[in-house]
Design a protein around this motif. Sequence first.
Motif, PDB file in Angstrom:
ATOM      1  N   ARG A  88      -7.079   7.039 -34.295  1.00 45.26           N
ATOM      2  CA  ARG A  88      -6.861   7.457 -36.014  1.00 45.26           C
ATOM      3  C   ARG A  88      -7.636   8.297 -36.473  1.00 45.26           C
ATOM      4  O   ARG A  88      -7.198   9.308 -37.482  1.00 45.26           O
ATOM      5  CB  ARG A  88      -6.558   5.893 -36.677  1.00 45.26           C
ATOM      6  CG  ARG A  88      -6.118   6.101 -38.141  1.00 45.26           C
ATOM      7  CD  ARG A  88      -6.338   4.751 -39.101  1.00 45.26           C
ATOM      8  NE  ARG A  88      -5.236   3.887 -38.572  1.00 45.26           N
ATOM      9  CZ  ARG A  88      -5.396   2.830 -37.774  1.00 45.26           C
ATOM     10  NH1 ARG A  88      -6.667   2.472 -37.498  1.00 45.26           N
ATOM     11  NH2 ARG A  88      -4.297   2.158 -37.267  1.00 45.26           N
ATOM     12  N   TYR A  89      -9.060   8.133 -36.340  1.00 46.30           N
ATOM     13  CA  TYR A  89      -9.726   8.991 -36.873  1.00 46.30           C
ATOM     14  C   TYR A  89      -9.652  10.348 -36.590  1.00 46.30           C
ATOM     15  O   TYR A  89      -9.777  11.324 -37.449  1.00 46.30           O
ATOM     16  CB  TYR A  89     -11.413   8.593 -36.664  1.00 46.30           C
ATOM     17  CG  TYR A  89     -12.610   9.482 -36.720  1.00 46.30           C
ATOM     18  CD1 TYR A  89     -12.886   9.678 -38.026  1.00 46.30           C
ATOM     19  CD2 TYR A  89     -12.852  10.285 -35.942  1.00 46.30           C
ATOM     20  CE1 TYR A  89     -13.795  10.374 -38.223  1.00 46.30           C
ATOM     21  CE2 TYR A  89     -13.820  11.093 -35.792  1.00 46.30           C
ATOM     22  CZ  TYR A  89     -14.513  11.394 -37.202  1.00 46.30           C
ATOM     23  OH  TYR A  89     -15.509  12.184 -37.588  1.00 46.30           O
ATOM     24  N   PHE A  90      -9.441  10.612 -35.160  1.00 44.05           N
ATOM     25  CA  PHE A  90      -9.318  11.941 -34.668  1.00 44.05           C
ATOM     26  C   PHE A  90      -7.968  12.544 -35.116  1.00 44.05           C
ATOM     27  O   PHE A  90      -7.946  13.962 -35.748  1.00 44.05           O
ATOM     28  CB  PHE A  90      -9.232  12.102 -33.222  1.00 44.05           C
ATOM     29  CG  PHE A  90     -10.524  11.703 -32.468  1.00 44.05           C
ATOM     30  CD1 PHE A  90     -11.745  12.435 -33.164  1.00 44.05           C
ATOM     31  CD2 PHE A  90     -10.763  11.027 -31.395  1.00 44.05           C
ATOM     32  CE1 PHE A  90     -12.978  12.151 -32.601  1.00 44.05           C
ATOM     33  CE2 PHE A  90     -11.974  10.785 -30.705  1.00 44.05           C
ATOM     34  CZ  PHE A  90     -12.910  11.201 -31.430  1.00 44.05           C
ATOM     35  N   ILE A  91      -6.910  11.955 -35.124  1.00 46.58           N
ATOM     36  CA  ILE A  91      -5.460  12.124 -35.797  1.00 46.58           C
ATOM     37  C   ILE A  91      -5.373  12.717 -37.206  1.00 46.58           C
ATOM     38  O   ILE A  91      -5.065  13.611 -37.550  1.00 46.58           O
ATOM     39  CB  ILE A  91      -4.384  11.304 -35.409  1.00 46.58           C
ATOM     40  CG1 ILE A  91      -4.164  11.184 -33.980  1.00 46.58           C
ATOM     41  CG2 ILE A  91      -3.259  11.768 -36.287  1.00 46.58           C
ATOM     42  CD1 ILE A  91      -3.314  10.047 -33.621  1.00 46.58           C
ATOM     43  N   HIS A  92      -6.221  11.865 -37.996  1.00 46.85           N
ATOM     44  CA  HIS A  92      -6.266  12.305 -39.553  1.00 46.85           C
ATOM     45  C   HIS A  92      -7.117  13.194 -39.598  1.00 46.85           C
ATOM     46  O   HIS A  92      -6.994  14.005 -40.355  1.00 46.85           O
ATOM     47  CB  HIS A  92      -7.009  10.908 -40.061  1.00 46.85           C
ATOM     48  CG  HIS A  92      -5.806   9.705 -40.217  1.00 46.85           C
ATOM     49  ND1 HIS A  92      -6.124   8.610 -40.987  1.00 46.85           N
ATOM     50  CD2 HIS A  92      -4.558   9.583 -39.770  1.00 46.85           C
ATOM     51  CE1 HIS A  92      -4.848   7.664 -40.925  1.00 46.85           C
ATOM     52  NE2 HIS A  92      -4.030   8.439 -40.197  1.00 46.85           N
ATOM     53  N   LYS A  93      -8.357  13.458 -38.829  1.00 43.86           N
ATOM     54  CA  LYS A  93      -9.151  14.500 -38.872  1.00 43.86           C
ATOM     55  C   LYS A  93      -8.597  15.840 -39.012  1.00 43.86           C
ATOM     56  O   LYS A  93      -8.935  16.723 -39.679  1.00 43.86           O
ATOM     57  CB  LYS A  93     -10.342  14.265 -37.892  1.00 43.86           C
ATOM     58  CG  LYS A  93     -11.627  15.280 -38.137  1.00 43.86           C
ATOM     59  CD  LYS A  93     -12.641  14.921 -37.181  1.00 43.86           C
ATOM     60  CE  LYS A  93     -14.049  16.046 -37.548  1.00 43.86           C
ATOM     61  NZ  LYS A  93     -14.815  15.732 -36.623  1.00 43.86           N
ATOM     62  N   VAL A  94      -7.624  16.242 -37.960  1.00 41.53           N
ATOM     63  CA  VAL A  94      -7.018  17.368 -37.828  1.00 41.53           C
ATOM     64  C   VAL A  94      -5.735  17.336 -38.476  1.00 41.53           C
ATOM     65  O   VAL A  94      -5.213  18.426 -38.546  1.00 41.53           O
ATOM     66  CB  VAL A  94      -6.710  17.629 -36.283  1.00 41.53           C
ATOM     67  CG1 VAL A  94      -8.032  17.580 -35.434  1.00 41.53           C
ATOM     68  CG2 VAL A  94      -5.587  16.603 -35.694  1.00 41.53           C
ATOM     69  N   HIS A  95      -4.969  16.263 -38.790  1.00 47.66           N
ATOM     70  CA  HIS A  95      -3.734  16.320 -39.618  1.00 47.66           C
ATOM     71  C   HIS A  95      -3.741  16.417 -41.086  1.00 47.66           C
ATOM     72  O   HIS A  95      -2.741  16.894 -41.628  1.00 47.66           O
ATOM     73  CB  HIS A  95      -2.938  14.985 -38.933  1.00 47.66           C
ATOM     74  CG  HIS A  95      -1.564  15.049 -39.468  1.00 47.66           C
ATOM     75  ND1 HIS A  95      -0.644  16.006 -39.068  1.00 47.66           N
ATOM     76  CD2 HIS A  95      -0.857  14.352 -40.111  1.00 47.66           C
ATOM     77  CE1 HIS A  95       0.473  15.920 -39.800  1.00 47.66           C
ATOM     78  NE2 HIS A  95       0.388  14.790 -40.433  1.00 47.66           N
ATOM     79  N   GLU A  96      -4.751  16.123 -41.446  1.00 50.16           N
ATOM     80  CA  GLU A  96      -4.967  15.896 -43.142  1.00 50.16           C
ATOM     81  C   GLU A  96      -6.117  16.572 -43.670  1.00 50.16           C
ATOM     82  O   GLU A  96      -7.059  16.125 -43.198  1.00 50.16           O
ATOM     83  CB  GLU A  96      -4.968  14.621 -43.566  1.00 50.16           C
ATOM     84  CG  GLU A  96      -3.564  13.590 -43.375  1.00 50.16           C
ATOM     85  CD  GLU A  96      -3.716  12.346 -44.029  1.00 50.16           C
ATOM     86  OE1 GLU A  96      -4.728  11.860 -44.269  1.00 50.16           O
ATOM     87  OE2 GLU A  96      -2.351  11.846 -43.706  1.00 50.16           O
TER      88      GLU A  96
END
Length: 354
Positions: A88-96
């Motif tokens: 979740r941390y990695f996905i949110h870091k690049v997506h938002e």
Amino acid sequence: MFGRLWQLLSHDIGIDLGTVNTLVLVKGKGIVIREPTVVALHKKTRQVLAIGTEAKRMLGRTPAAIAAVRPLRDGVISDFETTEAMLRYFIHKVHENPGSASWRTLLKIPRPRVVVGIPSGVTEVERRAVQDACLSAGAREAYLIEEPMAAAIGAKLPVEAPEGVMIIDIGGGTAEMAVISLGGMVINKSLRVAGDEMDEEIINYMRTRYGMLIGERTAEEVKIEIGSAYPVGKDNLATVVRGRDLSNGLPKSLKVTDAEIREALTPVVSQIITAIQEILEETPPELLTDIVERGIYLAGGGALLRGLDKRIAEETKLPVYVADDPLTTVVRGCGEVLNNLDLLSKVRVTGGLR
């Protein structure tokens, strides 16, 4: 028009979810994250305190209330909740982007589609755990691709051709090897012996040979600095190793050579080579002829071990090549799958929607 805009704003993501390092590639941007697969959390509350590089610095240095853990072992999830938090941390870091979450919610921009590289030998339960972790972490769709296939695609090998290619991906938790033809793996083997076991062998060697205790990080640093699988170069490499003397508990420093570390790594290297030989013995004759002509390709961090390609070539009597930038072959393969939807349908990929 708006549909196209939403597709552009919703970044598709490729993830190499490794035992030691996690790499994240964003479609159209390239690799944007390379961080250790480590999470620091509070032991009682399970609150996540740090992820990635910051958490790795805490390994072996945490107070009693904090634990720095690696949520994957041997290439599979050993701690689901921690892995989900990390994804979740990695996905949110690049997506938002900062401050953009409200706009994304208002415009109903779709969540990212994710392709994840996983070991070829995982069970269906382990596959489902990775897929569920991605979906729970915010992915719109989660697709899983076996690491040997992703590595072959990332290394620009002709995986869709009828001629056979052989790829060996040596990571931290597993050594993946496969013979690929017509977009599928004809023969594959997932050996849960790789970089982590090399580190353990160095720790055991220092304990039994010198009565000295060293940590995992020190063992990894020694492996990277002077580790080898085959004698290379004329000058002997050496480094100073610091640890604890087991006889009196006091700090201890001594110099070790590359020949000693090579001796320590021999059992793991021998296991990997034996598995390669077994794969070759099971390969159909026509594909074996292709491999004799094309050679064996190495990928993954383990491919950077000095002299490993020469050692495998000597044992198998076949040409061996190291892929360009072997650390990123799997995640680049995931990126190629994102770019080519036809390839997504041709290679054996499992998928899920949410």
